[in-house]
Design an enzyme around this catalytic site. Structure first.
Site, PDB file in Angstrom:
ATOM      1  CD  GLU A 112       8.792 -52.402 -41.562  1.00 28.43           C
ATOM      2  OE1 GLU A 112       9.750 -52.426 -40.768  1.00 28.43           O
ATOM      3  OE2 GLU A 112       8.838 -52.936 -42.680  1.00 28.43           O
TER       4      GLU A 112
ATOM      5  CD  GLU B  88      13.144 -55.452 -40.277  1.00 28.85           C
ATOM      6  OE1 GLU B  88      13.082 -55.435 -41.510  1.00 28.85           O
ATOM      7  OE2 GLU B  88      12.535 -54.643 -39.543  1.00 28.85           O
TER       8      GLU B  88
END
Length: 179
Positions: free
Chosen positions: A59, A157
């Site tokens: 990520e 998210e």
């Protein structure tokens, strides 16, 4: 663990993060030696994923606002590492929120990274809330991803700016592209 939980992917970051999401060992400048060590480590992680039937995703984060000192945080850094390993068991977790902070030009970034993307995460900027609460044109991002042929996972998210049900509906509406 991924098999036990029934999930296809496990998320990685460029370093260990503490309880506040900060680098455990902050790095001011990434050296060539660190790049090579990261690439070798990620190649071993990809091999582990292959042996166990799971995909790891690296990520991208941002250095400017809330993740200072994290090595390999930029989307371009993650992309370079994942591409250099070139194993389907290691892909990029393209976090659009973090990319907007540090790199912008999101559609071009998506186009460049797409062959290496295992999952996309979204939250608007600023505020890290659902699409439609900030500056990112998620309708344009969603259309571009559809035109590029992306059919993978897009995860929200984010924090709900109000009613969580309304926030999830805003996310769904942003990524529902009429065909």
């Amino acid at each position: 663990m991924a098999r036990r939980l029934g999930i296809p992917r496990l998320n990685l970051n460029g370093t260990g993060l503490d309880g506040d999401g900060l680098a455990v060992i902050p790095v001011e400048q990434v050296t060539g030696t660190m790049w090579l060590a990261a690439r070798d480590t990620l190649a071993r992680v990809a091999d582990l994923g292959e042996r166990h039937g799971v995909q790891f995703v690296l990520e991208n984060l941002n250095l400017a606002v809330d993740r200072p000192g994290v090595p390999f945080a930029r989307a371009q850094d993650c992309l370079a590492l994942v591409a250099s390993v070139d194993n389907p068991h290691l892909r990029m977790m393209l976090d659009i929120h973090h990319a907007q902070i540090g790199e912008r030009n999101l559609i071009a970034l998506c186009r460049e990274a797409l062959p290496w993307v295992g999952e996309i995460q979204v939250a608007d900027m600023p505020g890290r809330c659902e699409p439609g609460t900030g500056e990112i044109s998620y309708a344009a991002v969603a259309r571009a991803l559809a035109e590029m042929g992306y059919r993978g996972t897009i995860g929200l998210e984010a924090f709900a700016s109000g009613d969580p049900t309304v926030a999830v509906e805003a996310f769904r509406n942003a990524f529902t592209v009429a065909g």
